[in-house]
Write a protein that holds these residues in place. Sequence first.
Motif, PDB file in Angstrom:
ATOM      1  N   LEU A   1       1.054  -1.161  -0.058  1.00 38.56           N
ATOM      2  CA  LEU A   1      -0.111  -0.035  -0.050  1.00 38.56           C
ATOM      3  C   LEU A   1       0.820   1.236  -0.021  1.00 38.56           C
ATOM      4  N   GLY A   2       2.367   1.084   0.064  1.00 42.10           N
ATOM      5  CA  GLY A   2       2.850   2.158   0.049  1.00 42.10           C
ATOM      6  C   GLY A   2       3.031   2.850   1.466  1.00 42.10           C
ATOM      7  N   TRP A   3       2.864   2.256   2.456  1.00 41.02           N
ATOM      8  CA  TRP A   3       2.769   3.031   3.859  1.00 41.02           C
ATOM      9  C   TRP A   3       4.184   2.977   4.608  1.00 41.02           C
ATOM     10  N   ASP A   4       4.353   4.015   5.194  1.00 43.40           N
ATOM     11  CA  ASP A   4       5.520   4.185   6.001  1.00 43.40           C
ATOM     12  C   ASP A   4       5.429   3.531   7.364  1.00 43.40           C
ATOM     13  N   VAL A   5       5.569   2.334   7.917  1.00 42.21           N
ATOM     14  CA  VAL A   5       5.085   1.722   9.227  1.00 42.21           C
ATOM     15  C   VAL A   5       5.845   2.394  10.111  1.00 42.21           C
ATOM     16  N   GLU A   6       7.045   2.773  10.126  1.00 40.59           N
ATOM     17  CA  GLU A   6       7.669   3.291  11.326  1.00 40.59           C
ATOM     18  C   GLU A   6       6.952   4.533  11.826  1.00 40.59           C
ATOM     19  N   LYS A   7       6.497   5.486  10.577  1.00 42.16           N
ATOM     20  CA  LYS A   7       5.778   6.691  11.192  1.00 42.16           C
ATOM     21  C   LYS A   7       4.442   6.241  11.524  1.00 42.16           C
ATOM     22  N   LEU A   8       3.709   5.287  10.924  1.00 44.51           N
ATOM     23  CA  LEU A   8       2.370   5.061  11.453  1.00 44.51           C
ATOM     24  C   LEU A   8       2.464   4.707  13.010  1.00 44.51           C
ATOM     25  N   ARG A   9       3.400   3.804  13.172  1.00 44.83           N
ATOM     26  CA  ARG A   9       3.575   3.213  14.527  1.00 44.83           C
ATOM     27  C   ARG A   9       3.908   4.335  15.494  1.00 44.83           C
ATOM     28  N   ALA A  10       4.707   5.321  15.031  1.00 48.08           N
ATOM     29  CA  ALA A  10       5.044   6.651  15.925  1.00 48.08           C
ATOM     30  C   ALA A  10       3.724   7.351  16.134  1.00 48.08           C
ATOM     31  N   ASP A  11       2.863   7.474  15.232  1.00 51.16           N
ATOM     32  CA  ASP A  11       1.626   8.386  15.475  1.00 51.16           C
ATOM     33  C   ASP A  11       0.697   7.716  16.190  1.00 51.16           C
ATOM     34  N   LEU A  12       0.835   6.219  15.925  1.00 45.70           N
ATOM     35  CA  LEU A  12      -0.404   5.471  16.721  1.00 45.70           C
ATOM     36  C   LEU A  12       0.020   5.430  18.317  1.00 45.70           C
ATOM     37  N   ARG A  13       1.305   5.377  18.490  1.00 46.14           N
ATOM     38  CA  ARG A  13       1.703   5.158  20.129  1.00 46.14           C
ATOM     39  C   ARG A  13       1.010   6.423  21.027  1.00 46.14           C
ATOM     40  N   ASN A  14       0.776   7.638  20.259  1.00 45.83           N
ATOM     41  CA  ASN A  14       0.478   8.692  20.895  1.00 45.83           C
ATOM     42  C   ASN A  14      -0.977   9.253  20.914  1.00 45.83           C
ATOM     43  N   ASP A  15      -1.728   8.045  20.356  1.00 45.50           N
ATOM     44  CA  ASP A  15      -3.501   8.153  20.549  1.00 45.50           C
ATOM     45  C   ASP A  15      -3.847   7.506  21.695  1.00 45.50           C
ATOM     46  N   GLY A  16      -5.288   7.665  22.157  1.00 42.93           N
ATOM     47  CA  GLY A  16      -5.548   7.056  23.348  1.00 42.93           C
ATOM     48  C   GLY A  16      -5.427   5.580  23.333  1.00 42.93           C
ATOM     49  N   ILE A  17      -5.566   5.180  22.153  1.00 45.00           N
ATOM     50  CA  ILE A  17      -5.478   3.531  22.070  1.00 45.00           C
ATOM     51  C   ILE A  17      -3.926   3.251  22.315  1.00 45.00           C
ATOM     52  N   GLY A  18      -3.167   3.763  21.528  1.00 44.40           N
ATOM     53  CA  GLY A  18      -1.867   3.378  21.574  1.00 44.40           C
ATOM     54  C   GLY A  18      -1.400   3.294  22.980  1.00 44.40           C
ATOM     55  N   MET A  19      -1.811   4.512  23.614  1.00 50.35           N
ATOM     56  CA  MET A  19      -1.314   4.416  25.140  1.00 50.35           C
ATOM     57  C   MET A  19      -1.760   3.551  26.220  1.00 50.35           C
ATOM     58  N   ARG A  20      -2.783   2.698  25.853  1.00 50.02           N
ATOM     59  CA  ARG A  20      -3.413   1.804  26.800  1.00 50.02           C
ATOM     60  C   ARG A  20      -2.466   0.751  27.298  1.00 50.02           C
ATOM     61  N   LYS A  21      -2.718   0.486  28.504  1.00 52.87           N
ATOM     62  CA  LYS A  21      -1.897  -0.814  29.056  1.00 52.87           C
ATOM     63  C   LYS A  21      -2.379  -1.872  29.031  1.00 52.87           C
ATOM     64  N   GLU A  22      -3.557  -2.183  29.116  1.00 47.88           N
ATOM     65  CA  GLU A  22      -4.168  -3.214  29.248  1.00 47.88           C
ATOM     66  C   GLU A  22      -5.378  -3.392  28.030  1.00 47.88           C
ATOM     67  N   LEU A  23      -5.833  -4.488  27.682  1.00 49.05           N
ATOM     68  CA  LEU A  23      -6.879  -4.832  26.671  1.00 49.05           C
ATOM     69  C   LEU A  23      -8.387  -4.905  27.446  1.00 49.05           C
ATOM     70  N   ALA A  24      -9.503  -4.353  26.582  1.00 46.92           N
ATOM     71  CA  ALA A  24     -10.586  -4.518  27.235  1.00 46.92           C
ATOM     72  C   ALA A  24     -11.171  -5.873  26.963  1.00 46.92           C
ATOM     73  N   GLU A  25     -12.334  -6.321  27.628  1.00 49.16           N
ATOM     74  CA  GLU A  25     -12.631  -7.441  27.687  1.00 49.16           C
ATOM     75  C   GLU A  25     -13.418  -7.756  26.231  1.00 49.16           C
ATOM     76  N   PRO A  26     -13.362  -8.850  25.533  1.00 47.94           N
ATOM     77  CA  PRO A  26     -13.886  -9.100  24.435  1.00 47.94           C
ATOM     78  C   PRO A  26     -15.191  -8.890  24.242  1.00 47.94           C
ATOM     79  N   TRP A  27     -15.706  -8.178  22.936  1.00 49.77           N
ATOM     80  CA  TRP A  27     -17.072  -7.962  22.686  1.00 49.77           C
ATOM     81  C   TRP A  27     -17.514  -6.998  23.880  1.00 49.77           C
ATOM     82  N   SER A  28     -16.640  -6.269  24.573  1.00 55.00           N
ATOM     83  CA  SER A  28     -17.294  -5.264  25.411  1.00 55.00           C
ATOM     84  C   SER A  28     -18.215  -4.347  24.994  1.00 55.00           C
ATOM     85  N   ALA A  29     -18.053  -3.836  23.743  1.00 56.04           N
ATOM     86  CA  ALA A  29     -18.934  -2.755  22.946  1.00 56.04           C
ATOM     87  C   ALA A  29     -20.201  -3.327  22.500  1.00 56.04           C
TER      88      ALA A  29
END
Length: 359
Positions: free
Chosen positions: A330-358
């Motif tokens: 797809l032509g994506w820069d994975v390192e840049k993507l990962r750096a961006d994703l680490r800084n959103d609310g999901i990327g900073m989570r410490k534990e996984l939520a329970e399955p199908w909790s939504a």
Amino acid sequence: MTERPLQDVFVLDSTVHGYNTVPDNYVPGPYRERVAEQLSNTLYAGHRAILPDGDPKWTLSRERFQRGADPELLGSALFRESDTDMCVYHGVPLYGIYRDGGSPLWVGRAMRELYPGRVALYGPISPWEPGALEEAERLVTEDKVVGIKMYPMDIVRGEIHSYRLDDPEIAFPILERIRELGIKIVATHKALPQGQVPSEPFAPWDVAGAASAFPDLTFEIVHGGLAFLEETAWQIQRFPNVAVNLENSAAFLMIRQPARFAHLLGQLLFWGGADRIFWSSGVTGRHPQPFLERFWEFEIPERMREEYGYPELTYEIKEQILGLNHARLLGWDVEKLRADLRNDGIGMRKELAEPWSAA
């Protein structure tokens, strides 16, 4: 807190669907409704049957599963409840069976808004729908899709119609148009007939002709190897622009037939497919996390490597399959993507939520 084995691995789920298989979404007509009901039953039966460790926490109720076209349900399962970093949402062009195709693209658009930077779209195209070429342009310019999803059959005027990707009159005009629009990947549903329909359209024979005629497009065989494994592997060997998507292939075989899954991966790897295999858990068909964990620990047994010449399924190859392969094409820069994703609310989570909790 225990570290998760995949928390530092880039994971791109290459096929995500928001199923809308409730009866109100069936296209009217005796044969259409029968096929729609069969498909709905098959999808839910698979959801219930492919159950890791027999634990019911990984399943949804039938009613909730059928109305799975829910951006928050999907997004939570992927990004809050699993180690998935990004996904590709597939619209499905089965407009002769379900009014909205069964996996409506609006769900993917809504997920993309809820989870910025984490969701890409494949737009559905059917050659039997009026204005297919104009729809291709709209999908690219308005919906900003990164790929196109095609389906080899549908019900048109009450009868089953199928087409081949190598058909110069039906498929080639669509492929030419999306190439002009800058799309690089065409995903096609193969190997898995849905309901009481002919099997022939789901064989991958036609992919070779399309791949030869359009060498600058990548043809992604979805459900690759679940059936027609040998021909799929040979296409990987012969055409550098053919890729295999493991939706359903991985989940079903890892749970039900692990030796067969080892053969599937072994053959694809033996014929040079290490850089063109895409991971998919098949959400909402199943919850992604247990299948990710099983794949990370999965090995091709030594006796099979010795007998068949299969290479070892190393962690480096697993990382390629889990996300790096698809991202590269797809032509994506994975390192840049990962750096961006680490800084959103999901990327900073410490534990996984329970399955199908939504749900």
